[in-house]
Design a protein around this motif. Structure first.
Motif, PDB file in Angstrom:
ATOM      1  N   THR A 224       0.953  -1.256   0.087  1.00  0.00           N
ATOM      2  CA  THR A 224      -0.035   0.081  -0.039  1.00  0.00           C
ATOM      3  C   THR A 224       0.909   1.126  -0.149  1.00  0.00           C
ATOM      4  OG1 THR A 224      -1.696  -1.144   1.284  1.00  0.00           O
ATOM      5  CG2 THR A 224      -1.817   1.410   1.345  1.00  0.00           C
ATOM      6  N   GLU A 225       1.870   1.231   0.706  1.00  0.00           N
ATOM      7  CA  GLU A 225       2.603   2.545   1.167  1.00  0.00           C
ATOM      8  C   GLU A 225       3.707   2.740   0.012  1.00  0.00           C
ATOM      9  OE1 GLU A 225       2.851   5.743   3.526  1.00  0.00           O
ATOM     10  OE2 GLU A 225       1.359   4.235   3.569  1.00  0.00           O
ATOM     11  N   LEU A 226       4.372   1.625  -0.517  1.00  0.00           N
ATOM     12  CA  LEU A 226       5.395   2.011  -1.553  1.00  0.00           C
ATOM     13  C   LEU A 226       5.145   2.800  -2.700  1.00  0.00           C
ATOM     14  CD1 LEU A 226       7.427  -1.521  -1.562  1.00  0.00           C
ATOM     15  CD2 LEU A 226       8.226   0.939  -0.655  1.00  0.00           C
ATOM     16  N   PRO A 227       3.781   2.532  -3.311  1.00  0.00           N
ATOM     17  CA  PRO A 227       3.424   3.441  -4.632  1.00  0.00           C
ATOM     18  C   PRO A 227       3.061   4.823  -4.011  1.00  0.00           C
ATOM     19  CG  PRO A 227       2.145   1.450  -4.552  1.00  0.00           C
ATOM     20  CD  PRO A 227       2.894   1.608  -3.304  1.00  0.00           C
ATOM     21  N   VAL A 228       2.650   5.044  -2.801  1.00  0.00           N
ATOM     22  CA  VAL A 228       2.306   6.521  -2.390  1.00  0.00           C
ATOM     23  C   VAL A 228       3.495   7.069  -2.117  1.00  0.00           C
ATOM     24  CG1 VAL A 228       1.169   7.504  -0.438  1.00  0.00           C
ATOM     25  CG2 VAL A 228      -0.111   5.551  -1.316  1.00  0.00           C
ATOM     26  N   LEU A 229       4.422   6.403  -1.291  1.00  0.00           N
ATOM     27  CA  LEU A 229       5.662   7.298  -1.167  1.00  0.00           C
ATOM     28  C   LEU A 229       6.339   7.518  -2.506  1.00  0.00           C
ATOM     29  CD1 LEU A 229       7.324   5.589   2.041  1.00  0.00           C
ATOM     30  CD2 LEU A 229       7.396   8.197   1.203  1.00  0.00           C
ATOM     31  N   ARG A 230       6.318   6.779  -3.335  1.00  0.00           N
ATOM     32  CA  ARG A 230       7.181   6.853  -4.642  1.00  0.00           C
ATOM     33  C   ARG A 230       6.659   8.336  -5.424  1.00  0.00           C
ATOM     34  NH1 ARG A 230       4.718   2.965  -8.546  1.00  0.00           N
ATOM     35  NH2 ARG A 230       3.055   4.732  -8.702  1.00  0.00           N
ATOM     36  N   ASP A 231       5.355   8.521  -5.074  1.00  0.00           N
ATOM     37  CA  ASP A 231       4.782   9.824  -5.850  1.00  0.00           C
ATOM     38  C   ASP A 231       5.243  11.044  -4.964  1.00  0.00           C
ATOM     39  OD1 ASP A 231       3.576   8.298  -7.832  1.00  0.00           O
ATOM     40  OD2 ASP A 231       1.402   8.325  -6.732  1.00  0.00           O
ATOM     41  N   PHE A 232       5.447  10.719  -3.612  1.00  0.00           N
ATOM     42  CA  PHE A 232       5.616  11.864  -2.943  1.00  0.00           C
ATOM     43  C   PHE A 232       7.278  12.112  -3.108  1.00  0.00           C
ATOM     44  CE2 PHE A 232       2.020  11.419  -0.041  1.00  0.00           C
ATOM     45  CZ  PHE A 232       1.772  12.600   0.322  1.00  0.00           C
ATOM     46  N   VAL A 233       8.170  11.162  -3.115  1.00  0.00           N
ATOM     47  CA  VAL A 233       9.561  11.140  -3.359  1.00  0.00           C
ATOM     48  C   VAL A 233       9.720  11.834  -4.621  1.00  0.00           C
ATOM     49  CG1 VAL A 233      11.595  10.084  -3.689  1.00  0.00           C
ATOM     50  CG2 VAL A 233      10.123   9.318  -1.797  1.00  0.00           C
ATOM     51  N   ASN A 234       9.041  11.625  -5.678  1.00  0.00           N
ATOM     52  CA  ASN A 234       9.107  12.181  -7.064  1.00  0.00           C
ATOM     53  C   ASN A 234       8.966  13.423  -6.889  1.00  0.00           C
ATOM     54  OD1 ASN A 234      10.020   9.587  -8.255  1.00  0.00           O
ATOM     55  ND2 ASN A 234       7.969   9.062  -8.974  1.00  0.00           N
ATOM     56  N   LYS A 235       7.937  13.895  -6.178  1.00  0.00           N
ATOM     57  CA  LYS A 235       7.127  15.279  -6.234  1.00  0.00           C
ATOM     58  C   LYS A 235       8.504  16.197  -5.591  1.00  0.00           C
ATOM     59  CE  LYS A 235       3.419  18.267  -5.227  1.00  0.00           C
ATOM     60  NZ  LYS A 235       2.172  18.304  -4.796  1.00  0.00           N
ATOM     61  N   VAL A 236       8.971  15.729  -4.287  1.00  0.00           N
ATOM     62  CA  VAL A 236       9.773  16.568  -3.841  1.00  0.00           C
ATOM     63  C   VAL A 236      11.209  16.903  -4.491  1.00  0.00           C
ATOM     64  CG1 VAL A 236       8.671  16.239  -1.310  1.00  0.00           C
ATOM     65  CG2 VAL A 236      10.644  14.866  -2.166  1.00  0.00           C
ATOM     66  N   ALA A 237      11.511  15.741  -5.119  1.00  0.00           N
ATOM     67  CA  ALA A 237      12.771  15.730  -6.074  1.00  0.00           C
ATOM     68  C   ALA A 237      12.758  16.662  -7.166  1.00  0.00           C
ATOM     69  CB  ALA A 237      12.988  14.200  -6.312  1.00  0.00           C
ATOM     70  N   ARG A 238      11.596  16.534  -7.742  1.00  0.00           N
ATOM     71  CA  ARG A 238      11.232  17.324  -8.899  1.00  0.00           C
ATOM     72  C   ARG A 238      10.815  18.881  -8.370  1.00  0.00           C
ATOM     73  NH1 ARG A 238       6.510  15.764  -9.860  1.00  0.00           N
ATOM     74  NH2 ARG A 238       5.131  17.180  -9.288  1.00  0.00           N
TER      75      ARG A 238
END
Length: 235
Positions: A97-111
């Motif tokens: 459940t958490e890994l896909p959600v976190l992926r989006d968060f990590v991608n956004k802050v990196a961008r």
């Protein structure tokens, strides 16, 4: 104060019996999952900590806490199957459940913040590697290891037991790799230290990464220090 913890005990064994010890180890930066086979004395020495003070903290906490897993759990005929079911419900489902959600968060802050904070781009690479490896690892356990354990317990299948034992080294090595990636992620972010200008998304991302790390510590501990040794005892 009653003394229940000794320096020569293994870190993983301590947490296996006393759940609150994990909080002390996390605070002190002592690895009790992948590093669970080291003695407390060795772990303290590596972290350059005061052994007497660590023992005092542990004994204080452990005499006030309850065991993390029932001490008589090995008396259950389906003990390993039940433990695998617990691991799936409490940890595998959490990761899926958490890994896909976190992926989006990590991608956004990196961008959004990566130009000012280049460490976020490195974090992004490490996280994507961790996520991919973990999902593959979960499938391996649920499709190979756990069914073999269930068959070995319920049917007394020697071939199923052998199949389970043959992949333990691979799974432990994958745990070590995940632990290394988590350590590098923490190091890259200076312990998930937030800059003063951190927005809400930035803050949530770091908090969720810390939750992931904490869950992984408990998850790997249950497998490395309880499930795998108990499985080896069946041979």
């Amino acid at each position: 104060m009653i003394t229940v913890i000794q320096s020569e005990q293994r870190v993983g064994d301590i947490v296996a019996q006393y759940t609150q010890a994990s909080n002390v180890f996390k605070e002190l930066g002592i690895d009790f999952c992948c590093g669970g086979k080291q003695t407390l004395s060795d772990a303290v020495r590596k972290r350059r900590l005061d052994e007497e003070e660590v023992l005092f903290q542990l004994n204080k906490v452990c005499t006030e806490s309850r065991p993390a897993w029932p001490l008589d759990w090995k008396q259950d005929a389906r003990k390993l199957t039940k433990l695998t079911e617990h691991i799936i419900l409490q940890h595998h489902d959490f990761l899926r459940t958490e890994l896909p959600v976190l992926r989006d968060f990590v991608n956004k802050v990196a961008r959004v913040h990566g130009e000012v904070h280049p460490e976020l781009k490195e974090l992004q690479v490490l996280y994507h590697q961790l996520s991919a490896e973990l999902l593959e690892h979960l499938n391996k356990e649920e499709q190979q290891l756990f069914p073999a354990i269930r068959k070995a317990e319920e049917e007394g299948s020697a071939s199923a037991l052998l199949a389970a034992l043959q992949i333990l080294d691979t799974l432990e090595a994958e745990h070590d790799e995940a632990g290394d990636l988590l350590s590098r992620m923490r190091e890259t972010t200076k312990g998930y230290m937030l800059p003063e200008e951190a927005c809400m998304t930035y803050t949530i991302t770091f908090r969720k990464l810390e939750e992931l790390e904490s869950d992984m510590f408990t998850h790997v501990h249950l497998e490395n220090n309880l499930l795998f040794p108990a499985l080896a005892e069946l041979r």
